[in-house]
Design a protein around this motif. Structure first.
Motif, PDB file in Angstrom:
ATOM      1  N   GLY A 154     -24.115 -49.003  -8.052  1.00 28.24           N
ATOM      2  CA  GLY A 154     -24.098 -48.592  -6.653  1.00 28.24           C
ATOM      3  C   GLY A 154     -22.792 -48.848  -5.946  1.00 28.24           C
ATOM      4  O   GLY A 154     -22.700 -48.667  -4.730  1.00 28.24           O
ATOM      5  N   THR A 155     -21.759 -49.273  -6.707  1.00 29.07           N
ATOM      6  CA  THR A 155     -20.463 -49.541  -6.091  1.00 29.07           C
ATOM      7  C   THR A 155     -19.346 -48.987  -6.964  1.00 29.07           C
ATOM      8  O   THR A 155     -19.503 -48.821  -8.181  1.00 29.07           O
ATOM      9  CB  THR A 155     -20.214 -51.052  -5.916  1.00 29.07           C
ATOM     10  OG1 THR A 155     -20.108 -51.672  -7.218  1.00 29.07           O
ATOM     11  CG2 THR A 155     -21.348 -51.709  -5.131  1.00 29.07           C
ATOM     12  N   ALA A 156     -18.199 -48.744  -6.329  1.00 24.85           N
ATOM     13  CA  ALA A 156     -17.037 -48.277  -7.077  1.00 24.85           C
ATOM     14  C   ALA A 156     -16.547 -49.346  -8.047  1.00 24.85           C
ATOM     15  O   ALA A 156     -16.100 -49.034  -9.162  1.00 24.85           O
ATOM     16  CB  ALA A 156     -15.924 -47.886  -6.110  1.00 24.85           C
ATOM     17  N   VAL A 200     -21.813 -41.669 -10.871  1.00 28.76           N
ATOM     18  CA  VAL A 200     -21.881 -43.118 -10.990  1.00 28.76           C
ATOM     19  C   VAL A 200     -20.845 -43.721 -10.042  1.00 28.76           C
ATOM     20  O   VAL A 200     -19.659 -43.391 -10.107  1.00 28.76           O
ATOM     21  CB  VAL A 200     -21.589 -43.574 -12.433  1.00 28.76           C
ATOM     22  CG1 VAL A 200     -21.577 -45.100 -12.517  1.00 28.76           C
ATOM     23  CG2 VAL A 200     -22.614 -42.992 -13.400  1.00 28.76           C
ATOM     24  N   GLY A 201     -21.308 -44.583  -9.154  1.00 32.37           N
ATOM     25  CA  GLY A 201     -20.408 -45.183  -8.171  1.00 32.37           C
ATOM     26  C   GLY A 201     -21.158 -45.539  -6.912  1.00 32.37           C
ATOM     27  O   GLY A 201     -22.362 -45.854  -6.967  1.00 32.37           O
ATOM     28  N   PRO A 202     -20.485 -45.497  -5.752  1.00 32.83           N
ATOM     29  CA  PRO A 202     -21.139 -45.866  -4.496  1.00 32.83           C
ATOM     30  C   PRO A 202     -22.429 -45.071  -4.280  1.00 32.83           C
ATOM     31  O   PRO A 202     -22.467 -43.861  -4.501  1.00 32.83           O
ATOM     32  CB  PRO A 202     -20.084 -45.513  -3.441  1.00 32.83           C
ATOM     33  CG  PRO A 202     -18.785 -45.653  -4.166  1.00 32.83           C
ATOM     34  CD  PRO A 202     -19.058 -45.183  -5.568  1.00 32.83           C
ATOM     35  N   ARG A 203     -23.469 -45.764  -3.874  1.00 33.47           N
ATOM     36  CA  ARG A 203     -24.793 -45.150  -3.721  1.00 33.47           C
ATOM     37  C   ARG A 203     -24.796 -44.264  -2.480  1.00 33.47           C
ATOM     38  O   ARG A 203     -24.760 -44.746  -1.345  1.00 33.47           O
ATOM     39  CB  ARG A 203     -25.845 -46.246  -3.625  1.00 33.47           C
ATOM     40  CG  ARG A 203     -27.288 -45.758  -3.706  1.00 33.47           C
ATOM     41  CD  ARG A 203     -28.225 -46.949  -3.801  1.00 33.47           C
ATOM     42  NE  ARG A 203     -29.621 -46.558  -3.814  1.00 33.47           N
ATOM     43  CZ  ARG A 203     -30.297 -46.155  -4.881  1.00 33.47           C
ATOM     44  NH1 ARG A 203     -29.670 -46.073  -6.050  1.00 33.47           N
ATOM     45  NH2 ARG A 203     -31.567 -45.827  -4.799  1.00 33.47           N
ATOM     46  N   ASP A 204     -24.880 -42.944  -2.696  1.00 32.55           N
ATOM     47  CA  ASP A 204     -24.837 -41.967  -1.611  1.00 32.55           C
ATOM     48  C   ASP A 204     -25.939 -40.943  -1.854  1.00 32.55           C
ATOM     49  O   ASP A 204     -25.729 -39.918  -2.495  1.00 32.55           O
ATOM     50  CB  ASP A 204     -23.464 -41.302  -1.569  1.00 32.55           C
ATOM     51  CG  ASP A 204     -23.357 -40.253  -0.469  1.00 32.55           C
ATOM     52  OD1 ASP A 204     -24.280 -40.158   0.373  1.00 32.55           O
ATOM     53  OD2 ASP A 204     -22.350 -39.511  -0.467  1.00 32.55           O
ATOM     54  N   ARG A 205     -27.119 -41.241  -1.338  1.00 32.79           N
ATOM     55  CA  ARG A 205     -28.279 -40.378  -1.605  1.00 32.79           C
ATOM     56  C   ARG A 205     -28.073 -38.958  -1.091  1.00 32.79           C
ATOM     57  O   ARG A 205     -28.627 -38.008  -1.659  1.00 32.79           O
ATOM     58  CB  ARG A 205     -29.535 -40.992  -0.992  1.00 32.79           C
ATOM     59  CG  ARG A 205     -29.964 -42.301  -1.642  1.00 32.79           C
ATOM     60  CD  ARG A 205     -31.312 -42.744  -1.122  1.00 32.79           C
ATOM     61  NE  ARG A 205     -32.350 -41.804  -1.505  1.00 32.79           N
ATOM     62  CZ  ARG A 205     -33.461 -42.147  -2.166  1.00 32.79           C
ATOM     63  NH1 ARG A 205     -33.654 -43.402  -2.516  1.00 32.79           N
ATOM     64  NH2 ARG A 205     -34.365 -41.252  -2.460  1.00 32.79           N
ATOM     65  N   ALA A 206     -27.289 -38.794  -0.047  1.00 35.03           N
ATOM     66  CA  ALA A 206     -27.051 -37.459   0.489  1.00 35.03           C
ATOM     67  C   ALA A 206     -26.304 -36.573  -0.499  1.00 35.03           C
ATOM     68  O   ALA A 206     -26.386 -35.341  -0.425  1.00 35.03           O
ATOM     69  CB  ALA A 206     -26.275 -37.554   1.799  1.00 35.03           C
TER      70      ALA A 206
END
Length: 230
Positions: A154-156, A200-206
């Motif tokens: 969920g993160t870079a 894969v990386g910062p959690r951005d549901r949009a």
């Protein structure tokens, strides 16, 4: 074909039904509350989320099979590592890797293999054949290791860490290694096939594209060279 959840299993079944002569699907209940759906020569099982549930469900299906399976496939949607695996891309695992099975040490992460306790990697069967078939069918396809994690990235920083530890990885999901461990216990070849729903990386549901990933997953299973996989 082993998925985590019912919508993934439904997408796989739609693809199988488009590709093969079939009856059904014929449903068979398994211990643990699982339901095996047979469509022609293919069985589809939603075994649950995470490597433990995947391993348990897969092992149950393998143990109770009337005839030995020729191949076990871990299937579903997944996160893709940019730029190798963009949204909607098909993922074909050339290896299934337990990315977080090990220990943190003062010198960094050590896998259980490095600690002398077991394995973290399974080679896959038919990956080159399947990738070629999907590309011939015009499906965007990435081939490389697919990572199994117990906690989705969920993160870079976490994405960068995984990329550095696993060069060439194309995706991450939560079930592949569990499926592979169960298949190995029964001496059955394994493969992992997925479709990318998010980066894969910062959690951005949009930014997630779940519907598009299910459609891509269906197309993957509609284009498999089934006559060459058994």
């Amino acid at each position: 074909m082993v998925t985590a959840v019912a919508p993934e299993a439904a997408a796989v079944l739609r693809g199988v039904r488009a590709a093969l002569p079939h009856t059904g699907p014929v449903e068979t209940p398994l211990p643990g509350g699982h339901l095996l759906r047979r469509c022609g020569p293919v069985d589809v099982l939603a075994a649950g989320v995470g490597p433990a549930a995947a391993a348990a469900g897969t092992a149950t299906a393998l143990a109770l099979a009337a005839q030995p399976y020729q191949l076990v496939v871990s299937a579903g949607i997944a996160g893709g590592f940019a730029p190798l695996a963009p949204l909607g891309c098909a993922l074909v695992a050339e290896a299934i890797v337990a990315a977080d099975l090990g220990a943190d040490t003062p010198d960094g992460f050590a896998t259980v293999t490095e600690l002398g306790f077991g394995r973290v990697r399974h080679a896959t069967a038919h990956s080159a054949l399947v990738a070629a078939a999907l590309r011939t069918a015009g499906l965007p396809t990435a081939v490389g290791p697919v990572l199994t994690v117990s906690t989705v990235t969920g993160t870079a920083a976490r994405a960068e860490e995984l990329t550095l530890r696993h060069p060439g990885a194309v995706g991450e999901a939560m079930e592949g290694f569990g499926v592979a461990e169960a298949a190995a216990g029964h001496g059955t070849p394994v493969l992992e096939l997925r479709a990318v729903s998010n980066a894969v990386g910062p959690r951005d549901r949009a930014a997630w594209r779940i519907g598009e990933a299910f459609a891509a997953l269906e197309q993957v299973f509609a284009r498999l060279p089934y006559d060459r996989l058994g």
